[in-house]
Every structure is written in C-alpha cells, then in structure tokens.
Design a protein around this motif. Structure first.
Motif, mmCIF file in Angstrom:
data_model
loop_
_atom_site.group_PDB
_atom_site.id
_atom_site.type_symbol
_atom_site.label_atom_id
_atom_site.label_comp_id
_atom_site.label_asym_id
_atom_site.label_seq_id
_atom_site.Cartn_x
_atom_site.Cartn_y
_atom_site.Cartn_z
ATOM 1 N N MET A 1 1.114 -3.419 -13.888
ATOM 2 C CA MET A 1 1.526 -3.363 -12.511
ATOM 3 C C MET A 1 0.380 -2.803 -11.662
ATOM 4 O O MET A 1 -0.234 -1.808 -12.003
ATOM 5 C CB MET A 1 2.767 -2.477 -12.398
ATOM 6 N N ASN A 2 0.098 -3.461 -10.559
ATOM 7 C CA ASN A 2 -0.948 -3.004 -9.648
ATOM 8 C C ASN A 2 -0.395 -1.973 -8.676
ATOM 9 O O ASN A 2 0.752 -2.046 -8.262
ATOM 10 C CB ASN A 2 -1.511 -4.174 -8.851
ATOM 11 N N ILE A 3 -1.249 -1.034 -8.317
ATOM 12 C CA ILE A 3 -0.868 0.006 -7.372
ATOM 13 C C ILE A 3 -1.857 -0.018 -6.209
ATOM 14 O O ILE A 3 -3.069 -0.105 -6.418
ATOM 15 C CB ILE A 3 -0.875 1.398 -8.031
ATOM 16 N N ILE A 4 -1.336 0.069 -5.022
ATOM 17 C CA ILE A 4 -2.167 0.170 -3.828
ATOM 18 C C ILE A 4 -1.875 1.520 -3.177
ATOM 19 O O ILE A 4 -0.729 1.823 -2.863
ATOM 20 C CB ILE A 4 -1.857 -0.967 -2.822
ATOM 21 N N ASN A 5 -2.905 2.306 -3.030
ATOM 22 C CA ASN A 5 -2.771 3.596 -2.345
ATOM 23 C C ASN A 5 -3.201 3.421 -0.899
ATOM 24 O O ASN A 5 -4.281 2.902 -0.628
ATOM 25 C CB ASN A 5 -3.637 4.668 -3.015
ATOM 26 N N CYS A 6 -2.361 3.851 -0.005
ATOM 27 C CA CYS A 6 -2.665 3.713 1.417
ATOM 28 C C CYS A 6 -2.092 4.919 2.156
ATOM 29 O O CYS A 6 -0.914 5.232 2.023
ATOM 30 C CB CYS A 6 -2.060 2.419 1.954
ATOM 31 N N ASP A 7 -2.931 5.561 2.940
ATOM 32 C CA ASP A 7 -2.500 6.716 3.717
ATOM 33 C C ASP A 7 -2.143 6.229 5.124
ATOM 34 O O ASP A 7 -3.011 6.099 5.987
ATOM 35 C CB ASP A 7 -3.610 7.763 3.760
ATOM 36 N N THR A 8 -0.871 5.966 5.345
ATOM 37 C CA THR A 8 -0.445 5.427 6.639
ATOM 38 C C THR A 8 -0.579 6.459 7.755
ATOM 39 O O THR A 8 -0.809 6.092 8.905
ATOM 40 C CB THR A 8 1.006 4.918 6.573
ATOM 41 N N THR A 9 -0.477 7.731 7.406
ATOM 42 C CA THR A 9 -0.670 8.773 8.420
ATOM 43 C C THR A 9 -2.105 8.731 8.931
ATOM 44 O O THR A 9 -2.338 8.790 10.143
ATOM 45 C CB THR A 9 -0.347 10.164 7.842
ATOM 46 N N ALA A 10 -3.060 8.588 8.019
ATOM 47 C CA ALA A 10 -4.467 8.501 8.416
ATOM 48 C C ALA A 10 -4.723 7.231 9.223
ATOM 49 O O ALA A 10 -5.505 7.251 10.183
ATOM 50 C CB ALA A 10 -5.364 8.537 7.184
ATOM 51 N N MET A 11 -4.067 6.148 8.844
ATOM 52 C CA MET A 11 -4.213 4.892 9.593
ATOM 53 C C MET A 11 -3.767 5.073 11.039
ATOM 54 O O MET A 11 -4.466 4.684 11.980
ATOM 55 C CB MET A 11 -3.369 3.771 8.968
ATOM 56 N N LYS A 12 -2.583 5.672 11.197
ATOM 57 C CA LYS A 12 -2.038 5.860 12.546
ATOM 58 C C LYS A 12 -2.885 6.838 13.357
ATOM 59 O O LYS A 12 -3.129 6.612 14.542
ATOM 60 C CB LYS A 12 -0.584 6.314 12.464
ATOM 61 N N GLU A 13 -3.341 7.906 12.714
ATOM 62 C CA GLU A 13 -4.190 8.872 13.417
ATOM 63 C C GLU A 13 -5.510 8.234 13.850
ATOM 64 O O GLU A 13 -5.979 8.462 14.965
ATOM 65 C CB GLU A 13 -4.455 10.089 12.532
ATOM 66 N N ALA A 14 -6.096 7.436 12.958
ATOM 67 C CA ALA A 14 -7.346 6.758 13.297
ATOM 68 C C ALA A 14 -7.126 5.791 14.459
ATOM 69 O O ALA A 14 -7.957 5.692 15.367
ATOM 70 C CB ALA A 14 -7.890 6.015 12.080
ATOM 71 N N GLY A 15 -5.999 5.092 14.443
ATOM 72 C CA GLY A 15 -5.670 4.177 15.531
ATOM 73 C C GLY A 15 -5.497 4.913 16.853
ATOM 74 O O GLY A 15 -5.989 4.458 17.897
ATOM 75 N N GLN A 16 -4.821 6.054 16.808
ATOM 76 C CA GLN A 16 -4.632 6.847 18.027
ATOM 77 C C GLN A 16 -5.962 7.372 18.548
ATOM 78 O O GLN A 16 -6.228 7.341 19.755
ATOM 79 C CB GLN A 16 -3.672 8.008 17.753
ATOM 80 N N ASN A 17 -6.817 7.834 17.631
ATOM 81 C CA ASN A 17 -8.133 8.328 18.037
ATOM 82 C C ASN A 17 -8.981 7.212 18.631
ATOM 83 O O ASN A 17 -9.657 7.416 19.646
ATOM 84 C CB ASN A 17 -8.861 8.967 16.850
ATOM 85 N N LEU A 18 -8.941 6.060 18.015
ATOM 86 C CA LEU A 18 -9.708 4.922 18.510
ATOM 87 C C LEU A 18 -9.226 4.495 19.897
ATOM 88 O O LEU A 18 -10.035 4.222 20.788
ATOM 89 C CB LEU A 18 -9.621 3.748 17.525
ATOM 90 N N ALA A 19 -7.934 4.474 20.097
ATOM 91 C CA ALA A 19 -7.380 4.110 21.408
ATOM 92 C C ALA A 19 -7.786 5.142 22.459
ATOM 93 O O ALA A 19 -8.163 4.786 23.579
ATOM 94 C CB ALA A 19 -5.862 3.987 21.326
ATOM 95 N N LYS A 20 -7.738 6.423 22.098
ATOM 96 C CA LYS A 20 -8.114 7.484 23.041
ATOM 97 C C LYS A 20 -9.596 7.394 23.397
ATOM 98 O O LYS A 20 -9.971 7.469 24.575
ATOM 99 C CB LYS A 20 -7.796 8.857 22.433
ATOM 100 N N ILE A 21 -10.431 7.230 22.402
ATOM 101 C CA ILE A 21 -11.871 7.128 22.637
ATOM 102 C C ILE A 21 -12.179 5.883 23.470
ATOM 103 O O ILE A 21 -13.052 5.909 24.337
ATOM 104 C CB ILE A 21 -12.635 7.112 21.302
ATOM 105 N N SER A 22 -11.454 4.808 23.220
ATOM 106 C CA SER A 22 -11.656 3.575 23.990
ATOM 107 C C SER A 22 -11.316 3.789 25.455
ATOM 108 O O SER A 22 -12.025 3.298 26.340
ATOM 109 C CB SER A 22 -10.805 2.441 23.420
ATOM 110 N N ASP A 23 -10.243 4.517 25.723
ATOM 111 C CA ASP A 23 -9.892 4.828 27.119
ATOM 112 C C ASP A 23 -10.994 5.640 27.792
ATOM 113 O O ASP A 23 -11.376 5.367 28.928
ATOM 114 C CB ASP A 23 -8.570 5.595 27.187
#
Length: 98
Positions: A1-23
């Motif tokens: 069985m394959n396992i994918i590790n993904c930190d969704t909290t980090a994804m969302k935080e990075a997205g929020q930071n990117l949106a803020k920096i873009s503004d």
C-alpha cells in the motif's frame, strides 16, 4: 500500500502567506506606477520628451506585466488554500468510524 504524507496546515499557511505577500507586492507596484506618472509633470525630477516617453512605456508595458505577476501569485496562494481544504475533506470522508 502506498502512503502519501501531506501537511495540509502548511499548505494553507503557505497559501495565505503567498496571498498576503502578493497583496503587498501589488500595492508596491501601484505606488511605483503612481510615482512614475508624476516624474515629468508633477515633481519635475526629469522633464522633456525622453522622460515622457520613458514613463509612458513603463506605464503601458512593464507595469501591466508586474501587476499580472502579482495577480497570478495571489491565485496560486488561493489554489494552495483550496487544495489543502479539499485534501482534508477527502481524507475525512475516507476515514472509518472508530
């Protein structure tokens, strides 16, 4: 069985930071654009035909490219946030009740 590790909290935080920096970036580009518009006519820092042609070329071409970059980066930030939320929702649907 394959396992994918993904930190969704980090994804969302990075997205929020990117949106803020873009503004912030877009505000800076807008300020830069306004400053260039004033160089020959308001502040008199640089006058003459060369100054007017240069300022118009910056306004018409380069500023739009820079703004487009900022808008794209904000879109990428929002996509990161949305994908983090969708991944969390998908994981929750796949969990078995204990």
């Amino acid at each position: 069985m394959n396992i994918i590790n993904c930190d969704t909290t980090a994804m969302k935080e990075a997205g929020q930071n990117l949106a803020k920096i873009s503004d912030e970036y877009l505000e800076l580009i807008q300020s830069f654009s306004e400053r260039f518009r004033k160089i020959s006519s308001v502040t008199g820092e640089w006058t003459g035909e060369g100054a007017e042609l240069f300022c118009k070329s910056i306004q018409n071409e380069d500023i739009e490219k820079l703004k487009n970059f900022g808008f794209r980066m904000k879109q990428y930030g929002n996509i990161l946030i949305q994908n983090g939320l969708m991944l969390e929702e998908t994981i929750m649907k796949g969990k078995l009740d204990e």
